[in-house]
Design an enzyme around this catalytic site. Structure first.
Site, PDB file in Angstrom:
ATOM      1  N   ASN A   9     -12.403  49.102  48.794  1.00  0.00           N
ATOM      2  CA  ASN A   9     -13.091  49.265  50.082  1.00  0.00           C
ATOM      3  C   ASN A   9     -13.737  47.926  50.428  1.00  0.00           C
ATOM      4  OD1 ASN A   9     -14.681  49.964  52.245  1.00  0.00           O
ATOM      5  ND2 ASN A   9     -16.181  51.110  51.035  1.00  0.00           N
ATOM      6  N   TRP A  10     -13.171  47.254  51.423  1.00  0.00           N
ATOM      7  CA  TRP A  10     -13.658  45.911  51.755  1.00  0.00           C
ATOM      8  C   TRP A  10     -14.888  45.932  52.656  1.00  0.00           C
ATOM      9  CZ3 TRP A  10      -8.528  42.775  52.998  1.00  0.00           C
ATOM     10  CH2 TRP A  10      -7.725  42.771  51.850  1.00  0.00           C
ATOM     11  N   LYS A  11     -15.286  47.111  53.077  1.00  0.00           N
ATOM     12  CA  LYS A  11     -16.455  47.255  53.966  1.00  0.00           C
ATOM     13  C   LYS A  11     -16.339  46.278  55.144  1.00  0.00           C
ATOM     14  CE  LYS A  11     -19.046  48.565  49.911  1.00  0.00           C
ATOM     15  NZ  LYS A  11     -20.271  49.165  49.462  1.00  0.00           N
ATOM     16  N   HIS A  95     -17.980  58.079  53.565  1.00  0.00           N
ATOM     17  CA  HIS A  95     -18.599  57.102  52.653  1.00  0.00           C
ATOM     18  C   HIS A  95     -20.122  57.201  52.813  1.00  0.00           C
ATOM     19  CE1 HIS A  95     -19.810  53.304  50.857  1.00  0.00           C
ATOM     20  NE2 HIS A  95     -18.661  53.325  50.224  1.00  0.00           N
ATOM     21  N   GLU A  97     -22.353  55.061  53.040  1.00  0.00           N
ATOM     22  CA  GLU A  97     -22.940  54.153  54.034  1.00  0.00           C
ATOM     23  C   GLU A  97     -22.800  54.740  55.437  1.00  0.00           C
ATOM     24  OE1 GLU A  97     -20.820  50.640  52.783  1.00  0.00           O
ATOM     25  OE2 GLU A  97     -22.007  50.623  50.948  1.00  0.00           O
ATOM     26  N   GLU A 167     -18.994  59.172  44.379  1.00  0.00           N
ATOM     27  CA  GLU A 167     -19.729  57.908  44.413  1.00  0.00           C
ATOM     28  C   GLU A 167     -21.233  58.183  44.400  1.00  0.00           C
ATOM     29  OE1 GLU A 167     -17.123  54.565  46.057  1.00  0.00           O
ATOM     30  OE2 GLU A 167     -18.159  55.455  47.753  1.00  0.00           O
ATOM     31  N   GLY A 173     -23.063  49.336  44.993  1.00  0.00           N
ATOM     32  CA  GLY A 173     -23.537  47.993  45.311  1.00  0.00           C
ATOM     33  C   GLY A 173     -24.802  47.603  44.560  1.00  0.00           C
ATOM     34  N   SER A 213     -20.134  50.373  41.615  1.00  0.00           N
ATOM     35  CA  SER A 213     -20.203  49.199  40.742  1.00  0.00           C
ATOM     36  C   SER A 213     -19.103  49.161  39.682  1.00  0.00           C
ATOM     37  CB  SER A 213     -21.595  49.075  40.115  1.00  0.00           C
ATOM     38  OG  SER A 213     -22.571  48.935  41.141  1.00  0.00           O
ATOM     39  N   GLY A 234     -15.857  48.659  45.646  1.00  0.00           N
ATOM     40  CA  GLY A 234     -16.392  47.884  46.762  1.00  0.00           C
ATOM     41  C   GLY A 234     -16.379  46.400  46.448  1.00  0.00           C
ATOM     42  N   GLY A 235     -17.538  45.871  46.047  1.00  0.00           N
ATOM     43  CA  GLY A 235     -17.709  44.433  45.814  1.00  0.00           C
ATOM     44  C   GLY A 235     -16.604  43.769  45.019  1.00  0.00           C
TER      45      GLY A 235
HETATM   46  C1  PEP Z   1     -17.997  51.435  47.648  1.00  0.00           C
HETATM   47  O1  PEP Z   1     -18.202  50.720  48.612  1.00  0.00           O
HETATM   48  O2  PEP Z   1     -17.386  52.514  47.813  1.00  0.00           O
HETATM   49  C2  PEP Z   1     -18.482  51.007  46.337  1.00  0.00           C
HETATM   50  C3  PEP Z   1     -18.322  51.821  45.326  1.00  0.00           C
HETATM   51  O3  PEP Z   1     -19.086  49.775  46.258  1.00  0.00           O
HETATM   52  P1  PEP Z   1     -19.425  48.931  44.910  1.00  0.00           P
HETATM   53  O4  PEP Z   1     -18.181  48.974  44.063  1.00  0.00           O
HETATM   54  O5  PEP Z   1     -19.738  47.568  45.395  1.00  0.00           O
HETATM   55  O6  PEP Z   1     -20.550  49.614  44.249  1.00  0.00           O
END
Ligand code: PEP
Length: 253
Positions: A9-11, A95, A97, A167, A173, A213, A234-235
């Site tokens: 997920n590149w957000k 998600h 967010e 999640e 994050g 993470s 994500g990251g």
């Molecule tokens: C996400 O954006 O779905 C996520 C899990 O982010 P991260 O891996 O950065 O925690």
């Protein structure tokens, strides 16, 4: 055995040029493997350019959100039909967010999930508890509500391919990953609820991803758990070397 899924997920990161460069890097290290599927979810602006870039590769394309109507006077929205047309096979829905900053509810998640399935897209439906909820011992109740609400009126025949991403909000994050044991406990709970709502066969077929993470350092331990079928990243999906290592996770025998 369920086919694993690793989705990035590149957000709200990457211009079109940067997105194309990242995928072209990933293509060099990722090869076809029967036991895993690889998906990237760039911002809307890069979907169509990437649909061309991924041709002939193992990479599939997902959007990060959608609206539930096919078309209409809904300024700023994008329909599942348009995403399919732009080359997507998947779409992330609910998600945390979006729940947190854009007033997403279980009802809107459900409308989006049903509209996506109607358009032939596979939803990756995110659920997860906040830190306070975990501390209050409400994790399972919260997840049950999100799961029931998000999958309301989705018939058995539409569950094939359906993906759920667990999640925990406190792990997104933050660098704090749920331990493989914590994640497995929740995944097993989710699978149990799916079995109750549908059947054992359906529950055994639905992929449940862990997100929060995920890094090259923890993916192998997470993937060693029987109910963890992949990861939503994500990251660590924003760099070719880390995402590619996560995609090449090593399964414990
Ligand atoms: C996400 O954006 O779905 C996520 C899990 O982010 P991260 O891996 O950065 O925690």
């Amino acid at each position: 055995m369920r086919r694993a899924v690793i989705a990035g997920n590149w957000k709200m990161f990457k211009t079109v040029k940067e997105a194309v460069a990242l995928v072209s890097e990933l293509k060099k290290s990722l090869t076809e493997a029967d036991d895993r599927e690889i998906i990237v979810a760039p911002p809307f602006t890069s979907l169509f350019p990437l649909s061309k870039e991924i041709k002939g590769s193992v990479i599939k394309l997902s959007a990060q959100d959608c609206f539930w109507e096919k078309e209409g006077a809904y300024t700023g929205q994008v329909s599942p039909l348009m995403l399919k047309d732009a080359g997507c096979s998947h779409v992330i829905i609910g998600h945390s967010e979006r729940r947190q900053y854009f007033a997403e509810t279980d009802e809107t998640v459900n409308r989006k999930a049903r509209a996506s399935l109607d358009a032939g897209l596979i939803p990756i439906m995110c659920i997860g508890e906040m830190l306070e909820e975990r501390e209050e011992g409400e994790t399972f109740a919260v997840l049950e509500t999100q799961l029931q609400g998000g999958m309301q009126d989705i018939p058995v025949k539409e569950t094939e391919g359906f993906i759920i991403a667990y999640e925990p909000v406190w792990a997104i994050g933050t660098g704090k990953t749920a331990t493989p044991e914590q994640a497995e406990e929740v995944h097993a709970f989710i699978r149990g609820r799916l079995e109750k709502a549908y059947s054992r066969t359906v529950a055994q077929g639905i992929r449940i991803l862990y997100g929060g993470s995920v890094k090259p350092e923890n993916i192998d331990a997470l993937m060693a758990k029987p109910d963890i079928d992949g990861a939503l990243v994500g990251g660590a999906s924003l760099k070719a070397d880390s995402f590619s290592r996560i995609c090449q996770f090593i399964r414990a025998c």
